[in-house]
Structure formats: C-alpha cells, structure tokens
Design a protein around this motif. Structure first.
Motif, PDB file in Angstrom:
ATOM      1  N   LYS A  61       0.959   4.071  -2.976  1.00 17.77           N
ATOM      2  CA  LYS A  61       0.715   5.486  -2.664  1.00 17.77           C
ATOM      3  C   LYS A  61       1.848   6.349  -3.192  1.00 17.77           C
ATOM      4  N   GLU A  97      -7.637  12.105  -2.618  1.00 15.16           N
ATOM      5  CA  GLU A  97      -6.917  11.736  -1.397  1.00 15.16           C
ATOM      6  C   GLU A  97      -6.927  12.882  -0.395  1.00 15.16           C
ATOM      7  N   GLU A 108       0.823  -1.204   0.000  1.00 10.19           N
ATOM      8  CA  GLU A 108       0.000   0.000   0.000  1.00 10.19           C
ATOM      9  C   GLU A 108       0.859   1.257   0.000  1.00 10.19           C
TER      10      GLU A 108
END
Length: 539
Positions: A185, A215, A181
């Motif tokens: 990102k 985001e 993750e």
C-alpha cells in the motif's frame, strides 16, 4: 512495476526544476514517510558508490558509503519548495560523501538502540548504473547474479531500478514492523503522490493525495457505508409508538419474571409522560434519572422522552458532590428516581418523582393516551457525562436522530423482532443506548438484568435461561466470559465488545466456535460507536 511514462514525466519535471530523478523520488518518498509517521523531521539513508575519481573506477573493492538525507517536511509548503530543499540537502551530502558514516556516528553520538540503526531507519536506492559483464583477460569473465535478500538491514529499504519495460520498485522491510500488505500500500501511495506532485508541483504537501480513485472509492463509499436511510427527523418516542402499532402484543421488556408487552409499556410510559408534563417537562427540559435496572427504568426513559424531556442519567454510586455538580451543569429541573435513591440524590431543590412509590397514588391515574409533544430529530434525547479520565467530566448532548442512526441506519449488527437483547450496562454508560433502542425500535425483547454487578457464573446462567441472542460486553468482560463461560457465550448469536483492545486469543476462540463478534468502539460524543467491525467464522 511502474510504467515508463511515469519515469519520463519524472525526468522531464526534474530537468525543469534543476533536480535529478533521485532528488524528485526522494522528495516524494519523504512526503509519504512523513504522512505515515505523522512527523515533519524525516531522515533517509542512501548508499553512494564512493568512486569520485577516474582512477578508482576500474578497481575491485568496496568504496560505498551511506549518506544521511534529512529534510523538514511541512504540510503547508508546496512540493516545488520541498524539492528545492531536498536538492540543497542532497548536494551538500554529495560534497561531504568522503566522510565515513561510522565517523559521523562517532562524532554525533546519537542514543544507540540495538533494535535499529543510528540516524536513519529507512533507505532509498536508485539503481541507475547498468550492470554489464566484466572481462579480466585470459578467458576470465565476471557476470552479475540475481540475489534475493532474506534479511532486512533496515526497517524499510526502497530500491528503484529503470529497466526496458518500465521501472521496477522493490521494498525490503522488517517483518516485525510491517505486513506485506502495508508495504504494498505504501508503494501504491508513493506512485499516486508522485504522479500528483509532478502534475501540480505548487500543491501543498498536506493536500497531495495518497489514494488513487479506486482506493478512495472503496474506502469512502464501499467500506464506510456512511450514506444510509433512516428516520432522521422523527423523535424516539414517535418511532417507538410506530413499533407498538406493528407488534402491540409482543413482549417488550422482561425483568425477574415480570413482562410488559409493547402495548403495556407504551401505556405506562404515556402515564408517566402526562405526569411529567404537568410538572413542566417539555422539549429540552433536563430530567435527572436515577433508577436502577428494572421495569421502572425502561418506563422512565420512555416517559421522559414522551413528555419531550431530556434524560440525564445519574449513578447513585457517584459521590454526592459530583452528582450535585452534574445536575447543576446539565440544568436538571426535575428528578425521576426510586424512593430509596431519591433522598440521596435530590439535593438541589429540583422537583422529585418517585417512580415506584408514587405510581399507584398519582401516576397510575394519568391518561394512557399518547401525550402531544413537539419533538424532532434535532432535539436532545439525553445528556450523558463522560468519565472525566482526561480532566473535568463534560456533559454530552445527544439528539434523537443520533440514536435512530445508531440502530435504524446501521448494518454492523443484526436487528429485528427475533432478537433478545440483554440490558446489562448502567444507564449512565452509553452502551445502554444500544441495548435499549436496539431492542425497542425493532420489536425485539429487552431482558433487564437486576441491579448490581453479576458474577461470571450468574451472567452465564442469565444468558442461557433468557435465551439472549444479542449482547454487549466491555472488552475485559468479554475476555473473562470467553475464558470462564464459553458455553454460555457460544449460545449468544452476536456479541458486541469494545472499550479497549480485544484479546486476539479470545477472539479466535469465539470465531472458531462459529459465533459472530462485533468490535464496536466509540466515545460518548459519537453515540456509542464510530462504526462496528463485524467478524464471523467462515463456513
């Protein structure tokens, strides 16, 4: 995959700036790495084919070499300025590409570490050479085969390749350092920053965005929950009095079999407030508070605030020299204490109220009505001193509205009249702010633990016999209770813990038992918590 339009914009921008797509990509990559690592000196490795002569193009063999591209990334510089620096660094590296990387390491002799490669730990590869089949004659043909690497040679390797439908961006990373993750990102942040840098190259590097609109909205609005409604203009005494009107006969505080309802607690606090006002206590007047955990402690806190004063917790276990310094630093004019502690703490000539022995003779004769004071949310409620672990202790002035925000404008924990809070923290520790006001401003019951440090067994019995539903513990005490008193802790519906890293194994045990655990941490300056992160077992 990135869209082809982004790559076309990147190429066009590079042509205008006299830079190749690789240089533009490298500059953006180094900005992202600088922001993630919080350092200005960024070195990225990049492979180069090593076939600088036409005679070597058709030869089979390994000519590749690794280049080290080192750049100073200053947040105050523009992306255009950084790209100019990257261009010079890259051209200089190309000019010396014949120097083997191993020779460079041998000459520079950097400090070696078997856990990482020397000189750089991240790489960037732009795969812009078309892969075609090779015919060797007599029916022999070589074809490219897709491979999937399972081992990371470096901490992070970024590979970019232009294909028919767009641009493929892939990362190979050390799983001991990164979660998938996190890497995904980082790639999203690289794309966002690259778009912004190409559109406005004069933007300072420190101002280039990493997060896209989605985001940012999720982090700032959906997750942070900073905007909340709470009575920011009212003083704590007024908010408590409003609660008294709602639940006058409910038990407000319990101590060793003694109980006070909200009405009774309010009356006693009013009497103390009138007594203190007669001694000159009013808004912003500092009142030292040296009372052990007891009914008198809760009455004293409320009484000081109802008089308009500011309570300054004083721990009798501190050295007298420190207590004297704290009183002088805070400007304490009046001291509220228990008689057994007053003689030790009262040394600065301040007026003294012995809240236990003077009650029957003086305080009990005061009116039970609410005193008139002009205190708003911006007035100070208390001054609490830090531990001084980073140097000289400092007094932190906390206004009324900060406390009401903590317990009335929050959604990190469950508050309400059905809760039973344990008051375990010393009054000089800001966790007591959550315990006291988390109960008294919601009509809940506050169970005050007797003075002294309990054993784990004693604390476990108290949790069970008092029916505690909400509890704050330090990280260390949470770990010990979960290990030694898991059954007693399991009966507490919500546990808040903080002050240090929570042990993963104990957290898992708590969640597997079906309980709620709130990881709450924050400095005294921030009124107990930055923000609570709530974990609960999934049903």
């Amino acid at each position: 995959m990135w869209p082809r339009s982004l790559w076309r914009d990147l190429e066009a921008f590079g042509r205008r700036e006299g830079a190749t797509p690789f240089m533009v990509l490298l500059a953006a990559y180094q900005v992202v790495l600088s922001r993630y690592a919080r350092q200005e000196d960024v070195s990225v490795g990049s492979p180069i084919a090593g076939r600088t002569h036409g005679e070597t193009e058709g030869l089979i063999g390994f000519f590749a070499n690794m280049l080290v591209l080192r750049t100073k990334v200053s947040a105050a510089r523009s992306f255009r300025e950084l790209l100019g620096q990257v261009r010079e660094v890259t051209l200089g590296a190309y000019a010396h590409q014949d120097v083997p990387f191993e020779k460079l390491v041998e000459e520079l002799q950097p400090e070696r570490d078997l856990s990482r490669s020397p000189l750089f730990q991240v790489t960037l590869t732009l795969q812009n050479t078309p892969v075609t089949d090779v015919t060797l004659g007599e029916g022999l043909r070589l074809s490219g085969v897709e491979s999937e690497g399972r081992t990371s040679k470096f901490d992070l390797s970024l590979v970019v390749e232009e294909v028919q439908d767009g641009v493929v961006v892939a990362a190979n990373y050390n799983t001991d350092l990164f979660e998938a993750e996190t890497v995904l990102k980082l790639l999203r942040h690289l794309r966002t920053l690259l778009n912004a840098a190409i559109a406005e190259p004069e933007t300072r590097l420190g101002e280039l965005p990493l997060m896209d609109a989605e985001e940012r909205n999720r982090l700032v609005k959906a997750w942070s929950g900073t905007a909340s409604e709470y009575p920011r203009d009212a003083g704590l005494a007024v908010l408590f009095e409003q609660q008294v009107e709602r639940t006058p006969e409910s038990v407000a505080v319990e101590y060793e079999g003694q109980r006070l309802t909200y009405r009774e607690l309010n009356r006693r606090a009013n009497q103390l407030a009138h007594h203190l006002k007669g001694m000159g206590v009013g808004p912003e007047v500092r009142v030292g508070l040296c009372v052990e955990r007891s009914l008198e402690l809760v009455v004293s806190v409320l009484g000081i605030l109802k008089a308009g004063g500011v309570y300054v917790p004083l721990d009798a276990s501190y050295p007298l020299e420190r207590l004297s310094w704290m009183k002088a630093e805070a400007g304490v004019a009046v001291l509220v204490a228990q008689e057994k502690l007053a003689d030790e703490v009262a040394s600065g000539g301040e007026l003294v109220v012995c809240v236990d022995t003077e009650w029957a003779t003086q305080i009990a004769h005061q009116p039970e009505t609410t005193p008139s004071t002009r205190v708003c949310g911006d007035n100070l409620a208390y001054v609490m001193f830090t531990s001084g672990s980073t140097g000289k202790p400092k007094g932190v002035g906390v206004p009324h509205r900060a406390v009401s925000r903590l317990v009335l404008g929050a959604d990190y924990a469950r508050f309400g009249p059905e809760e039973v809070w344990l008051q375990l923290a010393p009054i000089s520790f800001d966790a007591s702010t959550l315990e006291v006001w988390g109960a008294l401003l919601h009509g809940a019951k506050l169970v005050v633990y007797p003075a002294g440090t309990p054993s784990l067994e004693e604390l476990g019995r108290k949790l069970e016999t008092s029916g505690v539903t909400s509890l704050w513990l330090t990280a260390a005490l949470f770990e010990q209770m979960q290990a030694r008193q898991p059954q007693a802790l399991a009966k507490v519906r919500q546990v808040l813990a903080g002050g240090d890293a929570l042990p993963v194994a104990r957290v898992k045990e708590r969640l597997e038992a079906g309980g709620v655990l709130i990881n709450g941490y924050g400095p005294t300056e921030n009124t107990t918590f930055w923000r609570g992160a709530t974990w609960a077992a999934l049903s």
